[in-house]
Scaffold this motif. Structure first.
Motif, mmCIF file in Angstrom:
data_model
loop_
_atom_site.group_PDB
_atom_site.id
_atom_site.type_symbol
_atom_site.label_atom_id
_atom_site.label_comp_id
_atom_site.label_asym_id
_atom_site.label_seq_id
_atom_site.Cartn_x
_atom_site.Cartn_y
_atom_site.Cartn_z
ATOM 1 N N ASP A 1 -4.493 6.063 2.969
ATOM 2 C CA ASP A 1 -3.056 6.147 2.711
ATOM 3 C C ASP A 1 -2.414 4.786 2.953
ATOM 4 N N GLY A 2 -1.541 4.397 2.057
ATOM 5 C CA GLY A 2 -0.837 3.130 2.194
ATOM 6 C C GLY A 2 -1.580 1.933 1.630
ATOM 7 N N ALA A 3 -2.844 2.109 1.241
ATOM 8 C CA ALA A 3 -3.614 0.985 0.713
ATOM 9 C C ALA A 3 -3.135 0.575 -0.675
ATOM 10 N N VAL A 4 -2.584 1.519 -1.395
ATOM 11 C CA VAL A 4 -2.071 1.246 -2.740
ATOM 12 C C VAL A 4 -0.585 1.571 -2.723
ATOM 13 N N ALA A 5 0.212 0.596 -3.057
ATOM 14 C CA ALA A 5 1.654 0.796 -3.039
ATOM 15 C C ALA A 5 2.297 -0.092 -4.083
ATOM 16 N N GLY A 6 3.490 0.262 -4.458
ATOM 17 C CA GLY A 6 4.225 -0.571 -5.393
ATOM 18 C C GLY A 6 4.626 0.197 -6.624
ATOM 19 N N GLU A 7 5.255 -0.513 -7.522
ATOM 20 C CA GLU A 7 5.717 0.076 -8.764
ATOM 21 C C GLU A 7 4.530 0.410 -9.658
ATOM 22 N N ARG A 8 4.709 1.414 -10.490
ATOM 23 C CA ARG A 8 3.643 1.804 -11.410
ATOM 24 C C ARG A 8 3.406 0.729 -12.457
ATOM 25 N N LYS B 1 -12.419 -6.255 5.121
ATOM 26 C CA LYS B 1 -11.200 -6.828 4.575
ATOM 27 C C LYS B 1 -11.113 -6.506 3.089
ATOM 28 N N HIS B 2 -9.895 -6.582 2.561
ATOM 29 C CA HIS B 2 -9.674 -6.277 1.154
ATOM 30 C C HIS B 2 -8.983 -7.448 0.457
ATOM 31 N N ARG B 3 -9.173 -7.494 -0.853
ATOM 32 C CA ARG B 3 -8.511 -8.486 -1.694
ATOM 33 C C ARG B 3 -7.986 -7.798 -2.943
ATOM 34 N N ARG B 4 -6.992 -8.408 -3.555
ATOM 35 C CA ARG B 4 -6.429 -7.860 -4.791
ATOM 36 C C ARG B 4 -7.097 -8.551 -5.973
ATOM 37 N N LEU B 5 -7.484 -7.769 -6.974
ATOM 38 C CA LEU B 5 -8.034 -8.335 -8.202
ATOM 39 C C LEU B 5 -6.884 -8.725 -9.123
ATOM 40 N N GLY B 6 -6.755 -10.006 -9.384
ATOM 41 C CA GLY B 6 -5.683 -10.475 -10.249
ATOM 42 C C GLY B 6 -4.324 -10.319 -9.600
ATOM 43 N N THR B 7 -3.280 -10.419 -10.406
ATOM 44 C CA THR B 7 -1.918 -10.344 -9.901
ATOM 45 C C THR B 7 -1.492 -8.918 -9.601
ATOM 46 N N HIS B 8 -1.822 -8.000 -10.496
ATOM 47 C CA HIS B 8 -1.383 -6.614 -10.354
ATOM 48 C C HIS B 8 -2.566 -5.657 -10.261
ATOM 49 N N GLY B 9 -3.748 -6.177 -10.052
ATOM 50 C CA GLY B 9 -4.943 -5.342 -10.030
ATOM 51 C C GLY B 9 -5.088 -4.554 -8.746
ATOM 52 N N PRO B 10 -6.126 -3.761 -8.675
ATOM 53 C CA PRO B 10 -6.338 -2.929 -7.490
ATOM 54 C C PRO B 10 -6.830 -3.740 -6.299
ATOM 55 N N GLY B 11 -6.610 -3.205 -5.114
ATOM 56 C CA GLY B 11 -7.178 -3.784 -3.917
ATOM 57 C C GLY B 11 -8.606 -3.297 -3.780
ATOM 58 N N VAL B 12 -9.515 -4.187 -3.492
ATOM 59 C CA VAL B 12 -10.926 -3.824 -3.340
ATOM 60 C C VAL B 12 -11.480 -4.487 -2.087
ATOM 61 N N SER B 13 -12.627 -4.020 -1.661
ATOM 62 C CA SER B 13 -13.264 -4.630 -0.497
ATOM 63 C C SER B 13 -13.585 -6.090 -0.797
ATOM 64 N N ALA B 14 -13.512 -6.936 0.234
ATOM 65 C CA ALA B 14 -13.760 -8.364 0.067
ATOM 66 C C ALA B 14 -15.182 -8.633 -0.405
#
Length: 139
Positions: free
Chosen positions: A121-128, A2-15
């Motif tokens: 692919d698709g793990a990182v998405a959104g505005e820059r 599973k993955h979690r996001r670091l902070g509000t706009h941070g990267p997704g990382v493994s749990a």
């Protein structure tokens, strides 16, 4: 994994991450062979967060990867095609030298595939940039 996001706009990382301090210092004599096998296994399991702080063993963790994490990312980006030009920012000459050395790193097919699998692919998405930052810049 599973993955979690670091902070509000941070990267997704493994749990779960992997702390690498014991691979170079603090817990007895390091075993480089076992450390590399452990890192390989972590990647196989989907671990994408490796704590290899350069304070641990004065950079020994990064050496066990064969290069620094930043160099691995830059080498992977460069391997994606001639139309990709990474622009890593730094204000330190040492990091500039480190980044420049990434241009000489040739990833083998297996290494490139392992890095690709770490961020599918698709793990990182959104505005820059967050909308508030764009508005401050007049966009």
């Amino acid at each position: 994994m599973k993955h979690r996001r670091l902070g509000t706009h941070g990267p997704g990382v493994s749990a779960l991450g992997l702390g690498c301090m014991g691979m170079s210092t603090a817990y007895g004599v390091p075993d480089d062979t076992e450390s590399v096998r452990t890192l390989d296994r972590a990647v196989e399991l989907g671990v994408t967060l490796l704590d290899t702080a350069d304070a641990y063993g004065r950079g020994a963790n990064e050496e066990s990867l064969g290069c620094t994490p930043a160099q691995a990312v830059l080498a992977w980006l460069l391997a994606q095609g001639e139309d990709i030009v990474p622009i890593p920012g730094t204000k330190r000459r040492g990091y500039l030298d480190e980044n420049a050395a990434a241009a000489g790193i040739e990833l083998g097919p297996e290494q490139a595939a392992r890095l690709r699998a770490a961020v599918p692919d698709g793990a990182v998405a959104g505005e820059r940039y967050p909308l508030a930052a764009l508005e401050r810049l007049g966009h």
